[in-house]
Scaffold this motif. Structure first.
Motif, PDB file in Angstrom:
ATOM      1  N   ILE A 152       0.831  -1.206   0.000  1.00  0.00           N
ATOM      2  CA  ILE A 152       0.000   0.000   0.000  1.00  0.00           C
ATOM      3  C   ILE A 152       0.866   1.257   0.000  1.00  0.00           C
ATOM      4  O   ILE A 152       0.620   2.214  -0.753  1.00  0.00           O
ATOM      5  N   ALA A 153       1.900   1.267   0.851  1.00  0.00           N
ATOM      6  CA  ALA A 153       2.736   2.464   0.960  1.00  0.00           C
ATOM      7  C   ALA A 153       3.489   2.742  -0.328  1.00  0.00           C
ATOM      8  O   ALA A 153       3.591   3.895  -0.765  1.00  0.00           O
ATOM      9  N   PHE A 154       4.013   1.699  -0.973  1.00  0.00           N
ATOM     10  CA  PHE A 154       4.773   1.930  -2.201  1.00  0.00           C
ATOM     11  C   PHE A 154       3.865   2.291  -3.367  1.00  0.00           C
ATOM     12  O   PHE A 154       4.287   2.992  -4.284  1.00  0.00           O
ATOM     13  N   LEU A 155       2.622   1.821  -3.365  1.00  0.00           N
ATOM     14  CA  LEU A 155       1.675   2.276  -4.385  1.00  0.00           C
ATOM     15  C   LEU A 155       1.528   3.791  -4.293  1.00  0.00           C
ATOM     16  O   LEU A 155       1.573   4.501  -5.308  1.00  0.00           O
ATOM     17  N   ALA A 156       1.387   4.282  -3.068  1.00  0.00           N
ATOM     18  CA  ALA A 156       1.231   5.728  -2.881  1.00  0.00           C
ATOM     19  C   ALA A 156       2.526   6.481  -3.173  1.00  0.00           C
ATOM     20  O   ALA A 156       2.511   7.516  -3.859  1.00  0.00           O
ATOM     21  N   LEU A 157       3.658   5.967  -2.684  1.00  0.00           N
ATOM     22  CA  LEU A 157       4.904   6.738  -2.744  1.00  0.00           C
ATOM     23  C   LEU A 157       5.539   6.736  -4.130  1.00  0.00           C
ATOM     24  O   LEU A 157       5.980   7.784  -4.613  1.00  0.00           O
ATOM     25  N   ILE A 158       5.612   5.564  -4.785  1.00  0.00           N
ATOM     26  CA  ILE A 158       6.204   5.535  -6.131  1.00  0.00           C
ATOM     27  C   ILE A 158       5.312   6.292  -7.102  1.00  0.00           C
ATOM     28  O   ILE A 158       5.789   7.017  -7.990  1.00  0.00           O
ATOM     29  N   GLY A 159       3.995   6.169  -6.929  1.00  0.00           N
ATOM     30  CA  GLY A 159       3.081   6.968  -7.746  1.00  0.00           C
ATOM     31  C   GLY A 159       3.272   8.450  -7.506  1.00  0.00           C
ATOM     32  O   GLY A 159       3.219   9.258  -8.441  1.00  0.00           O
ATOM     33  N   PHE A 160       3.544   8.819  -6.247  1.00  0.00           N
ATOM     34  CA  PHE A 160       3.771  10.224  -5.925  1.00  0.00           C
ATOM     35  C   PHE A 160       5.021  10.768  -6.609  1.00  0.00           C
ATOM     36  O   PHE A 160       5.016  11.873  -7.146  1.00  0.00           O
ATOM     37  N   PHE A 161       6.116  10.002  -6.593  1.00  0.00           N
ATOM     38  CA  PHE A 161       7.342  10.452  -7.266  1.00  0.00           C
ATOM     39  C   PHE A 161       7.103  10.659  -8.764  1.00  0.00           C
ATOM     40  O   PHE A 161       7.631  11.599  -9.365  1.00  0.00           O
ATOM     41  N   PHE A 162       6.317   9.783  -9.364  1.00  0.00           N
ATOM     42  CA  PHE A 162       5.975   9.916 -10.776  1.00  0.00           C
ATOM     43  C   PHE A 162       5.233  11.237 -11.021  1.00  0.00           C
ATOM     44  O   PHE A 162       5.559  11.991 -11.943  1.00  0.00           O
ATOM     45  N   LEU A 163       4.249  11.533 -10.171  1.00  0.00           N
ATOM     46  CA  LEU A 163       3.468  12.760 -10.339  1.00  0.00           C
ATOM     47  C   LEU A 163       4.289  14.001 -10.017  1.00  0.00           C
ATOM     48  O   LEU A 163       4.145  15.039 -10.668  1.00  0.00           O
TER      49      LEU A 163
END
Length: 534
Positions: free
Chosen positions: A280-291
């Motif tokens: 769950i955390a990496f879904l949010a965090l890696i997606g955040f870096f992309f954005l």
């Protein structure tokens, strides 16, 4: 079977293992932020759409999620030192292909090879540490340094990319990984002691094939659904295939006498908690870096080095707390560290919904710094608890399983959040154009171009006298999508914190709330596990 005994390893040998493990995870994660901050340059040079840019990220992360479990098994069977060296060579080969890429499709191939290398390195480096340092207290310090090296790769990536893109073409961001990987391969031959699992294992082909199909179909369906429609036949087919393959994986693992991922590991609340938190955390965090990289490039119009300096705030803060957290694990339970860190991350993500096109570096930094501090507080106890929650001889499988779900979340991050961003931004773009005074045929032409090629396609048009107004509308539409994604990402990290609170109920002797899965030592009994409270 000839298996070395970790308890007899010398201090020098443990130090050498730590150095090589840290170098390996550095190589594995270097492409993550290096590529993330370079996405605007890649999009401009190759004419890629937003969906194609998502695949640049996911072409790397997908093999990590799909093959980590297999890499762990291959290391257990054939020797972790050999698999570690193979991972370094895959990373070098992927970087070489990406370095020579003249199209986005070739770049995907290079990213996939590098991702396969990372999939091989991640479980192997942790298994090497677990083998060399059987004492869980001392191992926590080693894993803390391992996690710090991971964060160091994320920190160095944007700066390396920024310096390179100021002088040469984007593809040279891949150059550094080649000599580092090759030199590490040579040093590993001299410094590492090989090890294998102390019980018989073999490759689980039904499990591997079904897992690969499930992960690939799921991420493909999410990306294409965001780019097109979630009711499109190809998307529905992909998601249906993902469900069927996922069920097939569970059935295959339950029936296998040498499973790639023994599902009985999930009887341990600590292992289950850290695995769910990681995903769950990496879904949010890696997606955040992309954005975040797209925000710096498309909205704030920053060059890569300027964007890298801002992203460095996150990773530098994570590195700053990584070491102290590793030492705190013996005094503070993993439940407190992981939950507290995730709450801080969530608060940071919600605070970022207030950013705009003209947000200053200082205003952005106070929002990004807590994100890094929270990540640093979570990474080490999350990894150490997953490894410590099972017996020593299952540490490789636990590390591989935890990393597999972490990378599955990382693969879904850009896909899910990218789809949300695109949908929300495209919906609001016509209204922002009208508000800026771009109406009639001109407004319709721009809205159609955005629908067909994404927001990046609009930025590439000859806008003439309307350039300022259109770019302003484009930035506002992007910010609408970004705020939605930040709200979703913050909610996901709060969900991960809730999982940690519920499942990490007891502080254990390893400094983490956990139960351990015990397995009988013989090869014939290796797959039969039970849960034992510590």
């Amino acid at each position: 079977m000839n298996v070395t005994t970790p308890a007899n390893g010398s201090a020098d040998r443990r130090a050498a293992t730590l150095v090589m493990a840290c170098l390996g995870v550095f190589v594995a994660y270097l492409p993550v932020t290096t590529v993330a901050v370079s996405l605007p340059a890649i999009q401009s040079a190759l004419g890629a759409t937003t969906a194609q840019l998502s695949w640049v990220q996911d072409a790397f992360v997908l093999p990590m999620a799909a093959f980590i479990l297999t890499a762990g098994v291959v290391g257990d069977v054939h020797g972790r030192k050999k698999v570690f060296q193979a991972g370094l060579l895959f990373s070098a080969a992927g970087a070489a292909v990406a370095l020579s890429a003249q199209s986005v499709q070739t770049l995907w191939i290079g990213q996939a090879l590098a991702g396969l290398g990372a999939a091989t390195l991640l479980p192997t480096t942790l298994a090497l540490i677990s083998h060399a340092v059987p004492d869980h207290r001392e191992r926590g310090k080693f894993i803390g340094l391992w996690a710090t090296s991971l964060m160091a790769a994320l920190a160095v990536g944007p700066i390396v990319a920024g310096v390179i893109l100021d002088h040469v073409a984007w593809r040279w961001i891949y150059l550094l990984a080649i000599p580092v990987s090759l030199l590490a391969t040579v040093f590993a031959a001299r410094l590492l002691t090989d090890s294998r699992a102390p019980y018989e294992r073999r490759l689980d082909w039904p499990g591997q094939i079904s897992a690969t199909v499930a992960v690939t179909a799921l991420v493909y369906g999410v990306i294409e659904g965001g780019a097109d429609s979630f009711t499109a036949p190809k998307v529905l087919t992909a998601l249906a295939v993902a469900v069927v393959a996922g069920v097939a994986f569970v059935l295959a693992e339950r029936r296998s006498d040498s499973p790639m991922l023994d599902l009985a590991l999930f009887r341990s609340p600590a292992f289950t908690a850290t695995t769910l938190v990681a995903m769950i955390a990496f879904l949010a965090l890696i997606g955040f870096f992309f954005l975040l990289s797209l925000y710096f490039g498309m909205v704030q119009q920053l060059d890569t080095l300027q964007a890298g300096r801002r992203m460095l705030v996150v990773t530098a803060c994570a590195i700053l707390v990584g070491g102290p957290v590793g030492r705190l694990m013996h005094r503070v339970s993993a439940r407190v560290l992981i939950t507290g860190g995730l709450v801080v991350v969530s608060a940071s993500l919600f605070s970022l919904t207030g950013v705009g096109a003209d947000t200053s570096f200082v205003s952005l930094a106070w929002r990004l710094a807590p994100l890094g501090l929270g990540m640093g507080a979570v990474m080490t106890p999350m990894t150490a608890t997953a490894v410590a929650s099972v017996p020593h001889h299952l540490a490789g499988m636990a590390a591989a399983g935890n990393n597999a779900f972490r990378q599955l979340g990382g693969a879904l991050g850009p896909a899910v959040l990218g789809a949300l961003l695109t949908t929300r931004a495209l919906d609001s773009f016509p209204a922002h154009l009208a508000h800026a005074g771009v109406t009639g045929a001109a407004g319709q032409r721009l809205a159609t171009a955005a629908d067909q090629g994404g927001l990046g396609a609009v930025a590439g048009l000859d806008l003439g006298a309307d350039t300022g107004r259109v770019m302003g509308a484009l930035g506002e539409a992007f910010l609408d999508g970004l705020r939605l994604c930040l709200t979703v990402a913050g909610s996901l990290t709060l969900l991960a914190a809730l999982v940690a609170v519920v499942l990490l109920r007891r502080p254990g002797s390893a400094g983490a709330g956990h139960t351990q899965v015990a397995a009988s030592g013989g090869a014939a009994d290796a797959a039969s596990v039970k849960v034992v409270e510590v």
